[in-house]
Design an enzyme around this catalytic site. Structure first.
Site, PDB file in Angstrom:
ATOM      1  N   GLU A   1       0.852  -1.196   0.000  1.00  0.00           N
ATOM      2  CA  GLU A   1       0.000   0.000   0.000  1.00  0.00           C
ATOM      3  C   GLU A   1       0.882   1.237   0.000  1.00  0.00           C
ATOM      4  O   GLU A   1       1.934   1.247   0.644  1.00  0.00           O
ATOM      5  CB  GLU A   1      -0.902   0.002   1.247  1.00  0.00           C
TER       6      GLU A   1
ATOM      7  N   HIS B   1      -7.753   1.396   1.973  1.00  0.00           N
ATOM      8  CA  HIS B   1      -7.642   0.935   3.363  1.00  0.00           C
ATOM      9  C   HIS B   1      -8.380   1.881   4.323  1.00  0.00           C
ATOM     10  O   HIS B   1      -7.811   2.382   5.302  1.00  0.00           O
ATOM     11  CB  HIS B   1      -6.170   0.805   3.791  1.00  0.00           C
TER      12      HIS B   1
HETATM   13  N1  LIG Z   1      -9.986  -2.429   6.395  1.00  0.00           N
HETATM   14  C1  LIG Z   1      -9.796  -1.866   7.553  1.00  0.00           C
HETATM   15  O1  LIG Z   1      -9.650  -0.661   7.660  1.00  0.00           O
HETATM   16  C2  LIG Z   1      -9.812  -2.727   8.776  1.00  0.00           C
HETATM   17  C3  LIG Z   1     -10.277  -2.222   9.978  1.00  0.00           C
HETATM   18  C4  LIG Z   1     -10.339  -3.044  11.088  1.00  0.00           C
HETATM   19  C5  LIG Z   1      -9.884  -4.341  11.011  1.00  0.00           C
HETATM   20  N2  LIG Z   1      -9.394  -4.798   9.840  1.00  0.00           N
HETATM   21  C6  LIG Z   1      -8.926  -6.188   9.716  1.00  0.00           C
HETATM   22  O2  LIG Z   1     -10.068  -7.043   9.743  1.00  0.00           O
HETATM   23  C7  LIG Z   1      -9.672  -8.333  10.194  1.00  0.00           C
HETATM   24  C8  LIG Z   1     -10.669  -8.847  11.212  1.00  0.00           C
HETATM   25  O3  LIG Z   1     -10.723  -7.993  12.321  1.00  0.00           O
HETATM   26  P1  LIG Z   1     -11.444  -8.459  13.674  1.00  0.00           P
HETATM   27  O4  LIG Z   1     -11.459  -7.302  14.581  1.00  0.00           O
HETATM   28  O5  LIG Z   1     -12.721  -9.129  13.334  1.00  0.00           O
HETATM   29  O6  LIG Z   1     -10.382  -9.549  14.163  1.00  0.00           O
HETATM   30  P2  LIG Z   1     -10.627 -10.736  15.196  1.00  0.00           P
HETATM   31  O7  LIG Z   1      -9.290 -11.092  15.701  1.00  0.00           O
HETATM   32  O8  LIG Z   1     -11.708 -10.380  16.162  1.00  0.00           O
HETATM   33  O9  LIG Z   1     -11.175 -11.925  14.276  1.00  0.00           O
HETATM   34  C9  LIG Z   1     -10.375 -12.648  13.402  1.00  0.00           C
HETATM   35  C10 LIG Z   1     -10.950 -14.037  13.321  1.00  0.00           C
HETATM   36  O10 LIG Z   1     -10.319 -14.722  12.234  1.00  0.00           O
HETATM   37  C11 LIG Z   1     -10.135 -16.064  12.650  1.00  0.00           C
HETATM   38  N3  LIG Z   1      -9.128 -16.663  11.759  1.00  0.00           N
HETATM   39  C12 LIG Z   1      -7.799 -16.444  11.747  1.00  0.00           C
HETATM   40  N4  LIG Z   1      -7.226 -17.139  10.752  1.00  0.00           N
HETATM   41  C13 LIG Z   1      -8.225 -17.814  10.118  1.00  0.00           C
HETATM   42  C14 LIG Z   1      -8.265 -18.684   9.017  1.00  0.00           C
HETATM   43  N5  LIG Z   1      -7.168 -19.009   8.363  1.00  0.00           N
HETATM   44  N6  LIG Z   1      -9.452 -19.173   8.656  1.00  0.00           N
HETATM   45  C15 LIG Z   1     -10.584 -18.851   9.329  1.00  0.00           C
HETATM   46  N7  LIG Z   1     -10.605 -18.040  10.393  1.00  0.00           N
HETATM   47  C16 LIG Z   1      -9.438 -17.504  10.773  1.00  0.00           C
HETATM   48  C17 LIG Z   1      -9.753 -15.967  14.091  1.00  0.00           C
HETATM   49  O11 LIG Z   1      -9.931 -17.183  14.761  1.00  0.00           O
HETATM   50  C18 LIG Z   1     -10.701 -14.878  14.561  1.00  0.00           C
HETATM   51  O12 LIG Z   1     -11.926 -15.406  15.017  1.00  0.00           O
HETATM   52  C19 LIG Z   1      -8.270  -8.195  10.719  1.00  0.00           C
HETATM   53  O13 LIG Z   1      -7.361  -8.674   9.790  1.00  0.00           O
HETATM   54  C20 LIG Z   1      -8.079  -6.693  10.862  1.00  0.00           C
HETATM   55  O14 LIG Z   1      -6.737  -6.313  10.729  1.00  0.00           O
HETATM   56  C21 LIG Z   1      -9.368  -4.035   8.719  1.00  0.00           C
END
Ligand SMILES: NC(=O)c1ccc[n+]([C@@H]2O[C@H](COP(=O)([O-])OP(=O)(O)OC[C@H]3O[C@@H](n4cnc5c(N)ncnc54)[C@H](O)[C@@H]3O)[C@@H](O)[C@H]2O)c1
Length: 644
Positions: free
Chosen positions: A504, A527
């Site tokens: 990015e 993002h």
């Molecule tokens: N686009 C954005 O601006 C933005 C903003 C916030 C969060 N995010 C991203 O969104 C994602 C999710 O955030 P969250 O707060 O829900 O995280 P979280 O940690 O609450 O949830 C992630 C889930 O993914 C599961 N997981 C991990 N690897 C896996 C796999 N290979 N297969 C299936 N499940 C799997 C975990 O067990 C967990 O339940 C993160 O990567 C975070 O960085 C992006």
């Protein structure tokens, strides 16, 4: 290394040595200047009110900073006020609610030391007396002016016989009192300093909780940010173990103003910087900082932490904590907190919006119109109702999206590597392949662990239904971009929304290069899944909330590196917080000390992780000071804190 903190100082100075405390009223005992408030009441409803109030404030400040004489300032203000005896009850009621916070907190001190406390004010006895006696001050220790009224009760001036109506009046009162001991004066104004200047006081403390007058601070022997701070400096019993005004908070990277406000309301000293600091700058800035707030651009390295000897906690005003050396923080007993779900809803709303836009093929239609085209047809436009939404990763975002999507009539399927409770009617899939086979829309919400690199590649796309909608708003490296491009070009994927990318741009000026550019029915966003004003406010509220719970109460619930303990509020006890390296036997050593000193324990809480142990012991208020020193001296102690 043990961080030492001052011992509680519960013991009062023996009466013979105890100084006399001479305390000012306006802007010291109370947060305000009473005559300003009287003006608001007496001038209510008059068109010239704001203008006159402004004039009164200016005159007050000029008098307080020594620019004009006190008598002149009083005469000028009373002329403008047009006050009446009938206004006093409302004034007293208002002032009752404006007693300075630290005075309210320390009623015990004011009552216990009432014999040695004098209120000496150029204000008026009529309203001062009810306020200060409510906190235990003796009526005969209150010295102030008195109003003169005409036959109708209108205030026409002040009693000119009262020394406090004249310049140098406070000094005259102290001289007449002939206290015969040390005298400490606490006040915010120049007339308070004058007592010291005329040799009648041993120390003058400039009181800055409500107003800071540089010309007065400059002349003061000491600065007291609050009454707790004064009591702390004099080793007297107080409401706060360590005055909050002495706790410095440094907030970097433009964190939301709501956070600044929360820390300031709490009485902390807050410094804000708009930008991130590099390592050397941070080393310089962090030396006297107790709480550090950062976002994603400031790196907290081991070198920085070596120089952070006062640091108790770090707040990451964001989701990720990769920028922080968590291991070193833990070893140094520094608790780290972040905001794991403050922007969850923002991501969910964007996902829902994109799903609807993509499944209706809005993007190519809109693009066509921007080029002058018109394609009025229902072809390739669908409702989301009844469609099968497959969520990969069922954490904060996945679950929230599950609930909102169901409300729109979608059937939700999810796959998570951890066994998760299905919300609503969502269905759990046994494997990722099962989910790929069933879903019409697939949305990724896994975390960014490195095993998830290219979790979605040629194989996974090939297992999907034809014409699926695909979203990645999680982490860029989870999707193999050439495979995604291939799937879109082959029509396997009918529409895609991508918010995160393996590479990015670092700034808004850098070009975004990606093979995803210019593909049909693809929404690209920079993002910003979690970037909303609401999320910023949520983060600004959430992180200080966690930090304050830790500082004020010792709770570590939600910490990313500390053993999590949610503690009851501290009531009628002293709380001893002991952080140590997780080696066997520490709790036993602590309890041996408590037993040795016959300490009455109200409650004890222990939690450990691989690196550290965290023991909280609530004890009855009366105990020998040596206990604290012995607890700090236990081998492998990292940090010790005392709360009361
Ligand atoms: N686009 C954005 O601006 C933005 C903003 C916030 C969060 N995010 C991203 O969104 C994602 C999710 O955030 P969250 O707060 O829900 O995280 P979280 O940690 O609450 O949830 C992630 C889930 O993914 C599961 N997981 C991990 N690897 C896996 C796999 N290979 N297969 C299936 N499940 C799997 C975990 O067990 C967990 O339940 C993160 O990567 C975070 O960085 C992006």
């Amino acid at each position: 290394m043990t961080t030492t903190e001052p011992t509680p100082g519960q013991r009062a100075v023996p009466p013979a040595e105890q100084p006399y405390y001479v305390i000012d009223f306006d802007s010291t005992f109370t947060k305000v200047e009473a005559l300003d408030i009287l003006g608001e009441i007496s001038l209510a409803g008059r068109p010239e009110r704001d203008d006159v109030l402004h004039q009164i404030k200016t005159i007050t400040d000029r008098g307080m900073s020594g620019e004009i004489s006190f008598t002149e300032s009083l005469n000028l203000r009373l002329d403008l006020l047009k006050a009446h005896r009938n206004h006093l009850p409302a004034l007293i009621e208002s002032l009752m609610g404006k007693i300075s916070d630290s005075f309210q907190r320390n009623k015990e001190f004011l009552t216990e030391h009432a014999d040695h406390i004098y209120i000496v004010s150029n204000g008026f006895r009529e309203f001062i007396l009810p306020i200060v006696t409510s906190l235990g001050i003796q009526a005969e220790h209150v010295f102030a002016n008195t109003f003169l009224y005409d036959e109708n009760g209108a205030v026409i001036g002040f009693d000119p016989q009262n020394p406090l109506s004249a310049n140098g009046g406070k000094s005259q009162v102290i001289r007449d009192l002939n206290l015969g001991g040390e005298v400490y004066v606490i006040g915010d104004g120049y007339t308070d300093y004058e007592i010291r200047a005329s040799g009648l006081a041993n120390r003058f403390y400039a009181f800055t909780e409500n107003v800071l007058r540089p010309s007065v601070v400059e002349k003061a022997d000491h600065v007291a940010h609050s009454l707790d701070d004064f009591l702390y400096q004099n080793n007297l019993s107080r409401s706060q173990s360590y005055p909050k005004s002495r706790i410095k908070v440094l907030l970097l990277e433009n964190v939301h103003p709501v956070a600044v406000q929360l820390f300031e309301q709490e009485g902390f000293k807050v410094e804000i910087r708009k930008e991130a600091l590099d390592e050397d700058e941070l080393i310089e800035a962090i030396r006297d900082v107790s709480i550090l707030g950062i976002r994603s651009k400031t790196n907290i390295t081991a070198r920085v932490l070596e120089n952070a000897n006062k640091l108790m906690a770090v707040g990451a005003f964001c989701i990720g904590t990769n920028q922080i050396d968590l291991d070193t923080c833990t070893q140094k007993g520094i608790a780290v907190f972040n905001a794991p779900y403050s922007n969850t809803r923002s991501v969910v709303e964007l996902a829902i919006g994109e799903i609807i836009m993509l499944i209706r093929s809005i993007v190519p239609k809109s693009n066509l119109m921007h080029n002058g085209g018109w394609d009025k047809s229902a072809k390739n436009s669908f409702e989301v109702r009844g469609k099968k939404l497959g969520l990969v990763g069922y954490g904060n975002i996945g679950t929230q999206l599950s609930v909102v999507a169901e409300a729109l009539g979608m059937e939700v399927y999810f796959y998570d590597i951890v066994d998760k409770l299905a919300l609503g009617n969502a269905r759990k899939c046994k494997s990722l392949d099962d989910l790929l086979a069933v879903a019409d829309i697939i949305s990724l919400h896994t975390d960014g662990r490195k095993e998830n690199k290219n979790l979605f590649s040629y194989r996974e796309f090939s297992l999907m239904k034809n014409g699926v909608i695909f979203l990645n708003l999680s982490r860029g490296h989870i999707v193999d971009i050439p495979a995604l491009v291939d799937a879109i070009e082959r029509g396997k994927i009918a529409g895609a929304g991508v918010d995160v990318f393996p590479l990015e741009p670092k700034t808004n000026n850098e070009e975004f290069s990606s093979a995803l550019r210019k593909l049909p029915n693809v929404i690209l966003t920079p993002h910003i899944g979690g970037s909303t004003e609401e999320a910023q406010v949520n983060i600004g509220n959430f992180v200080p909330g966690k930090l304050l719970e830790y500082i004020n109460n010792g709770s570590t619930y939600g910490s990313v590196n500390f053993p999590e303990l949610q503690l009851p509020m501290l009531k009628g006890a002293h709380r001893l917080l002991h952080i140590h390296a997780n080696v066997p036997g520490i709790l036993a050593k602590m309890n041996a000390i408590f037993a040795n000193y016959h300490i009455n324990i109200h409650g004890q809480y222990l939690k450990t992780n691989e690196q550290i142990g965290y023991v909280i012991t609530d004890v009855a208020k009366e105990y020998a000071h040596e206990v604290v020193e012995e607890l700090k001296g236990i081998d492998n102690t990292i940090k010790f804190r005392l709360l009361f």
